[in-house]
Design an enzyme around this catalytic site. Structure first.
Site, PDB file in Angstrom:
ATOM      1  NE  ARG A  60       1.651  -1.006   5.277  1.00  0.00           N
ATOM      2  CZ  ARG A  60       1.128  -1.076   4.055  1.00  0.00           C
ATOM      3  NH1 ARG A  60       1.896  -0.912   2.986  1.00  0.00           N
ATOM      4  NH2 ARG A  60      -0.156  -1.313   3.887  1.00  0.00           N
ATOM      5  CG  HIS A  64       1.610  -6.006   6.467  1.00  0.00           C
ATOM      6  ND1 HIS A  64       0.662  -5.647   5.546  1.00  0.00           N
ATOM      7  CD2 HIS A  64       1.602  -5.021   7.413  1.00  0.00           C
ATOM      8  CE1 HIS A  64       0.100  -4.501   5.905  1.00  0.00           C
ATOM      9  NE2 HIS A  64       0.664  -4.100   7.029  1.00  0.00           N
ATOM     10  CG  ASN A  92       0.053  -7.564   2.457  1.00  0.00           C
ATOM     11  OD1 ASN A  92       0.106  -6.775   3.394  1.00  0.00           O
ATOM     12  ND2 ASN A  92       0.097  -8.868   2.632  1.00  0.00           N
ATOM     13  CG  HIS A 189       2.142   3.831  12.305  1.00  0.00           C
ATOM     14  ND1 HIS A 189       0.832   3.739  12.704  1.00  0.00           N
ATOM     15  CD2 HIS A 189       2.358   2.749  11.512  1.00  0.00           C
ATOM     16  CE1 HIS A 189       0.283   2.656  12.185  1.00  0.00           C
ATOM     17  NE2 HIS A 189       1.200   2.027  11.466  1.00  0.00           N
TER      18      HIS A 189
END
Length: 317
Positions: A60, A64, A92, A189
């Protein structure tokens, strides 16, 4: 078979992706820091032994980072008195495992001072997170530079869990990524956990006529409502993104087709003919998913930016 296909996929990428990938190289550190990759892998592996959430966190974190100013390690920078950095932007706040990158950087610096960028370490760590969780591995093209700018407000550019298919298409296309990439990268995911706030919109007050998103399987939605009541005050409450949250597999897509996805952005895959067909393909074939995921990860991680090799991932030189 998978390894050969992945090698072919990367070879094709060298000719099909926009110019930034040409500034990266598979043998970038062969002469200047040959033990960099193995050092990062060892750090990630050790961290995973102590914390099973590390792989999802690193994957992740890479996503990001790359979606804001390219893959330049700007998500790693700390806020200062004069500037609030990306890691403190609303999307975040829940990022964690920054210490893994810090440890890897310290060890790599001891071997090759000032050579390996934090952005490259994060890209390698994300690859290792997938591979060490039972997913595919791939050769990471290196040569990224670290950015000097990190602004919390820019995290509003990240695709939100409530985005519909049109919003997602726009977000990905702005970064040179296709809807095929979106479907493949959504498979990330398969690792991790989502807080209630990320899917409350689907299980409470869905619209003016229905409390629950009708695309959700009923008993699945009922369980989520028990976990996340309307006025939930437990900050860390939530649910796993799929039923095997520490294994990188294709279960995410199988559950998606059963109406057991958490996020609006997950369900969005089924609202477009092409993305639904791809999701169905990946649910049927883990090998197809792995090949597509690797191709899209290489493509995403090749969105470059940055100007320096930071000596400390948390502060600019």
């Amino acid at each position: 078979m998978v390894a050969n296909n992945l090698a072919l996929a990367f070879a094709l990428l060298l000719f099909s992706i926009s110019p930034p990938v040409r500034s990266l190289s598979l043998n970038y550190y062969d002469q200047t820091c040959p033990k960099a990759e193995s050092t990062v892998t060892n750090v990630v592996q050790k961290a995973m032994m102590n914390d099973k959430t590390v792989p999802a966190a690193l994957l992740r974190m890479q996503f990001h980072d790359c979606f804001i100013r390219g893959c330049d390690g700007s998500v790693l920078l700390n806020s200062t008195r004069k500037n609030q950095a990306e890691k403190d932007g609303p999307p975040n706040i829940s990022l964690h495992a920054f210490y893994v990158i810090d440890v890897a950087k310290k060890q790599v610096e001891a071997l090759c001072p000032g050579v390996v960028s934090c952005a490259d370490i994060l890209a390698l760590a994300a690859r290792d997170a997938v591979a060490l969780s039972g997913g595919p591995t791939w050769e990471v093209p290196n040569g990224r530079k670290d950015g000097r700018i990190s602004i919390a407000n820019e995290t509003s550019q990240l695709p939100a869990p409530t985005f519909n298919i049109s919003q997602l298409q726009q977000s990905f296309s702005q970064r040179g990524l296709s809807m095929d990439d979106f479907v493949a990268l959504s498979g990330g995911h398969t690792l991790g956990f989502a807080h209630c706030s990320s899917f409350q919109n689907r299980i409470h007050n869905f619209d003016t006529t229905q409390d629950i998103d009708p695309s959700m399987q009923q008993s699945f939605a009922a369980n989520l409502r028990n976990t996340c009541p309307m006025h939930n005050k437990v900050n860390n409450a939530g649910a796993n993104l799929d039923s095997t949250p520490t294994a990188f597999d294709n279960v995410y897509y199988k559950l998606l087709l059963q109406g057991k996805s958490l996020l609006t952005s997950d369900q969005a895959l089924l609202t477009n003919i092409r993305t639904k067909a791809l999701a169905s393909k990946f649910a049927s074939s883990q090998e197809e998913f792995y090949q597509a995921f690797v191709k899209s990860m290489i493509k995403m991680s090749s969105i470059t930016g940055g100007q320096e090799v930071r000596l400390d991932c948390r502060v600019v030189n």
